[in-house]
Design an enzyme around this catalytic site. Structure first.
Site, PDB file in Angstrom:
ATOM      1  N   HIS A  29       0.219   4.470   1.532  1.00  0.00           N
ATOM      2  CA  HIS A  29      -0.525   3.381   2.584  1.00  0.00           C
ATOM      3  C   HIS A  29      -1.223   4.386   3.454  1.00  0.00           C
ATOM      4  O   HIS A  29      -1.185   5.663   3.754  1.00  0.00           O
ATOM      5  CB  HIS A  29       0.790   3.176   3.273  1.00  0.00           C
ATOM      6  CG  HIS A  29       1.804   2.215   2.823  1.00  0.00           C
ATOM      7  ND1 HIS A  29       2.867   2.732   2.174  1.00  0.00           N
ATOM      8  CD2 HIS A  29       1.850   0.864   2.401  1.00  0.00           C
ATOM      9  CE1 HIS A  29       3.571   1.769   1.551  1.00  0.00           C
ATOM     10  NE2 HIS A  29       2.825   0.616   1.759  1.00  0.00           N
ATOM     11  N   HIS A  71      11.951  -2.737   9.799  1.00  0.00           N
ATOM     12  CA  HIS A  71      11.549  -2.481   8.305  1.00  0.00           C
ATOM     13  C   HIS A  71      12.969  -2.706   7.586  1.00  0.00           C
ATOM     14  O   HIS A  71      12.938  -3.437   6.479  1.00  0.00           O
ATOM     15  CB  HIS A  71      11.298  -1.045   8.114  1.00  0.00           C
ATOM     16  CG  HIS A  71      10.762  -0.578   6.686  1.00  0.00           C
ATOM     17  ND1 HIS A  71       9.906  -1.298   5.937  1.00  0.00           N
ATOM     18  CD2 HIS A  71      11.432   0.375   5.674  1.00  0.00           C
ATOM     19  CE1 HIS A  71       9.824  -0.776   4.810  1.00  0.00           C
ATOM     20  NE2 HIS A  71      10.694   0.197   4.645  1.00  0.00           N
ATOM     21  N   MET A 129       0.347  -4.179   5.557  1.00  0.00           N
ATOM     22  CA  MET A 129      -0.377  -2.774   5.682  1.00  0.00           C
ATOM     23  C   MET A 129      -0.827  -2.260   4.349  1.00  0.00           C
ATOM     24  O   MET A 129      -0.802  -1.063   4.247  1.00  0.00           O
ATOM     25  CB  MET A 129       0.831  -1.947   6.383  1.00  0.00           C
ATOM     26  CG  MET A 129       1.166  -2.359   7.591  1.00  0.00           C
ATOM     27  SD  MET A 129       2.374  -1.309   8.349  1.00  0.00           S
ATOM     28  CE  MET A 129       3.131  -2.738   9.673  1.00  0.00           C
ATOM     29  N   SER A 130      -1.127  -2.971   3.394  1.00  0.00           N
ATOM     30  CA  SER A 130      -1.465  -2.377   2.128  1.00  0.00           C
ATOM     31  C   SER A 130      -2.280  -3.529   1.388  1.00  0.00           C
ATOM     32  O   SER A 130      -3.223  -4.119   2.325  1.00  0.00           O
ATOM     33  CB  SER A 130      -0.375  -2.167   1.104  1.00  0.00           C
ATOM     34  OG  SER A 130       0.241  -3.665   0.773  1.00  0.00           O
ATOM     35  N   TYR A 171      -1.227   4.337   6.620  1.00  0.00           N
ATOM     36  CA  TYR A 171      -0.481   4.629   7.710  1.00  0.00           C
ATOM     37  C   TYR A 171       0.302   6.010   7.632  1.00  0.00           C
ATOM     38  O   TYR A 171       0.750   6.585   8.344  1.00  0.00           O
ATOM     39  CB  TYR A 171       0.421   3.640   8.454  1.00  0.00           C
ATOM     40  CG  TYR A 171       1.471   2.933   7.466  1.00  0.00           C
ATOM     41  CD1 TYR A 171       2.576   3.839   7.284  1.00  0.00           C
ATOM     42  CD2 TYR A 171       1.378   1.617   6.768  1.00  0.00           C
ATOM     43  CE1 TYR A 171       3.653   3.586   6.586  1.00  0.00           C
ATOM     44  CE2 TYR A 171       2.570   1.405   5.899  1.00  0.00           C
ATOM     45  CZ  TYR A 171       3.438   2.141   5.776  1.00  0.00           C
ATOM     46  OH  TYR A 171       4.451   1.853   4.914  1.00  0.00           O
ATOM     47  N   GLU A 172       0.357   6.217   6.339  1.00  0.00           N
ATOM     48  CA  GLU A 172       1.364   7.549   5.968  1.00  0.00           C
ATOM     49  C   GLU A 172       0.327   8.752   6.213  1.00  0.00           C
ATOM     50  O   GLU A 172       0.687   9.695   6.348  1.00  0.00           O
ATOM     51  CB  GLU A 172       1.713   7.477   4.524  1.00  0.00           C
ATOM     52  CG  GLU A 172       2.830   6.495   4.274  1.00  0.00           C
ATOM     53  CD  GLU A 172       3.103   6.363   2.862  1.00  0.00           C
ATOM     54  OE1 GLU A 172       3.961   7.050   2.332  1.00  0.00           O
ATOM     55  OE2 GLU A 172       2.524   5.639   2.153  1.00  0.00           O
ATOM     56  N   ALA A 227       5.151  -6.766   0.755  1.00  0.00           N
ATOM     57  CA  ALA A 227       5.723  -7.645   1.737  1.00  0.00           C
ATOM     58  C   ALA A 227       4.904  -7.921   2.859  1.00  0.00           C
ATOM     59  O   ALA A 227       4.237  -7.047   3.279  1.00  0.00           O
ATOM     60  CB  ALA A 227       6.859  -6.876   2.081  1.00  0.00           C
ATOM     61  N   ASN A 250       9.320 -11.664   6.866  1.00  0.00           N
ATOM     62  CA  ASN A 250       9.416 -12.060   8.311  1.00  0.00           C
ATOM     63  C   ASN A 250       8.370 -12.898   9.100  1.00  0.00           C
ATOM     64  O   ASN A 250       7.194 -12.960   8.677  1.00  0.00           O
ATOM     65  CB  ASN A 250       9.619 -10.827   9.161  1.00  0.00           C
ATOM     66  CG  ASN A 250       8.464  -9.699   9.075  1.00  0.00           C
ATOM     67  OD1 ASN A 250       8.176  -9.063   8.066  1.00  0.00           O
ATOM     68  ND2 ASN A 250       7.364 -10.116   9.868  1.00  0.00           N
ATOM     69  N   HIS A 307      10.579   2.803  -1.373  1.00  0.00           N
ATOM     70  CA  HIS A 307       9.482   2.894  -2.324  1.00  0.00           C
ATOM     71  C   HIS A 307      10.030   4.098  -3.142  1.00  0.00           C
ATOM     72  O   HIS A 307      10.163   5.097  -2.705  1.00  0.00           O
ATOM     73  CB  HIS A 307       8.210   3.102  -1.904  1.00  0.00           C
ATOM     74  CG  HIS A 307       7.258   2.066  -1.185  1.00  0.00           C
ATOM     75  ND1 HIS A 307       6.484   1.335  -1.747  1.00  0.00           N
ATOM     76  CD2 HIS A 307       7.558   1.501   0.146  1.00  0.00           C
ATOM     77  CE1 HIS A 307       5.847   0.635  -0.891  1.00  0.00           C
ATOM     78  NE2 HIS A 307       6.557   0.567   0.071  1.00  0.00           N
ATOM     79  N   SER A 346       6.939  -2.850  -1.008  1.00  0.00           N
ATOM     80  CA  SER A 346       8.327  -2.640  -0.348  1.00  0.00           C
ATOM     81  C   SER A 346       9.471  -3.483  -0.864  1.00  0.00           C
ATOM     82  O   SER A 346       9.312  -4.817  -0.812  1.00  0.00           O
ATOM     83  CB  SER A 346       8.201  -2.922   0.993  1.00  0.00           C
ATOM     84  OG  SER A 346       7.475  -1.970   1.769  1.00  0.00           O
TER      85      SER A 346
HETATM   86  N1  HPA Z   1       3.351  -7.009   9.734  1.00  0.00           N
HETATM   87  C1  HPA Z   1       2.755  -6.048   8.926  1.00  0.00           C
HETATM   88  N2  HPA Z   1       3.379  -5.463   7.784  1.00  0.00           N
HETATM   89  C2  HPA Z   1       4.273  -6.122   7.635  1.00  0.00           C
HETATM   90  C3  HPA Z   1       4.957  -7.285   7.836  1.00  0.00           C
HETATM   91  C4  HPA Z   1       4.224  -7.541   9.376  1.00  0.00           C
HETATM   92  O1  HPA Z   1       4.818  -8.398  10.105  1.00  0.00           O
HETATM   93  N3  HPA Z   1       6.034  -7.610   7.319  1.00  0.00           N
HETATM   94  C5  HPA Z   1       5.965  -6.773   6.140  1.00  0.00           C
HETATM   95  N4  HPA Z   1       4.847  -5.868   6.280  1.00  0.00           N
END
Ligand code: HPA
Length: 272
Positions: A81, A245, A209-210, A83-84, A111, A233, A59, A28
């Site tokens: 991903h 996001h 998440m990847s 989750y998609e 990320a 973050n 993306h 990302s």
């Molecule tokens: N959690 C999960 N996935 C992420 C995060 C997070 O805090 N930041 C960027 N991708």
């Protein structure tokens, strides 16, 4: 296997190179790394057989071939991903295609949320290991012996050699690099503070998440992986800020030049 080879044949028909390419998967907000490539040619994922559509903002969805100091680079801008809703075999299709295209070294980027107290937004972190909390494994089901063994070893899933190279490059460029364990989380909801406390207790420094399915598939097929996370973050509950996001993309955007120079230097160093 048939699907992988259909994608590979299409790409080989459109693009050509004569050395062993280095693969890169861009997470990302990190897609602008391809600005560092010369002689670029891009193929849209839409045109590559069996590639799904990326649905995530930030993306791009293209395979970019280019070069850095005469080294061919095949960069996937955008990934799929779990989750998609993609099946895990579609999530790992791009990395399997890169490997069948001859990539033996692959840089996987993402990320991630920072769990370790020493990690702050905009930090770059080398992944030393992972914990799979995604509930799926790309190798479940029948094993394709032509890809790799039934029970692949995962004790060095993230190449120590490539990590050392990355550290040397970081020092040369004066870019601070941290190191930590990445927990793969299914998403798409971010974690709760209680989940982050649990992840911290079990030894995770980062969460995202990847990356985990891709690294497992790469390791299965004998490719070396360098994993780099951009901390976008503080993970939930580490600070009192809510997660979004948009913030993840903003931080990735701030890091992109530093990240681009680092990955470029690492690729240059791979042939030394
Ligand atoms: N959690 C999960 N996935 C992420 C995060 C997070 O805090 N930041 C960027 N991708």
């Amino acid at each position: 296997m048939k699907e992988i080879m259909e994608s590979v044949d299409y790409i080989k028909n459109k693009l050509s190179w004569s050395d062993e390419p280095v693969g890169v998967i861009l997470g990302s907000g990190l897609g602008s790394f391809t600005d560092n490539l010369s002689d670029k040619v891009a193929l849209s994922y839409q045109d590559i057989p069996n590639f799904s559509k990326t649905t995530v903002v930030g993306h791009a969805g293209e395979l970019v071939k280019g070069s850095i100091a005469n080294q061919t680079v095949l960069a996937m801008r955008g990934r799929f991903h779990l989750y998609e809703g993609h099946p895990v075999t579609s999530v790992v299709l791009p990395i399997r295609v890169l490997i069948q295209l001859g990539c033996k070294k692959i840089i996987i980027t993402n990320a991630a949320g920072g769990i370790n107290d020493k990690f702050h937004p905009a930090d770059l972190v080398l992944i030393s290991d992972h914990i799979n909390f995604m509930g799926q494994n790309p190798l479940s089901g029948p094993n394709f012996e032509e890809l790799g063994p039934r029970f692949p070893d995962m004790s060095e899933a993230y190449s120590p050699k490539l990590r050392n190279l990355a550290k040397t490059c970081g020092e040369r460029l004066n870019i601070e690099l941290k190191e930590g364990v990445y927990a793969g989380w299914l998403g798409p909801s971010y974690e709760t503070p209680a989940e982050i406390r649990m992840l911290k207790t079990v030894g995770a420094d980062l969460v995202g998440m990847s990356t985990v399915p891709e690294t497992i598939a790469a390791q299965h097929a004998g490719a070396e992986v360098l994993g780099i996370s951009c901390v976008t973050n503080y993970a939930a509950g580490i600070s009192h800020e809510k997660l979004s996001h948009a913030d993840v993309k903003d931080v990735a955007d701030k890091v992109k030049d530093r990240f681009g120079s680092l990955v470029t230097e690492i690729i240059k160093g791979m042939n030394d």
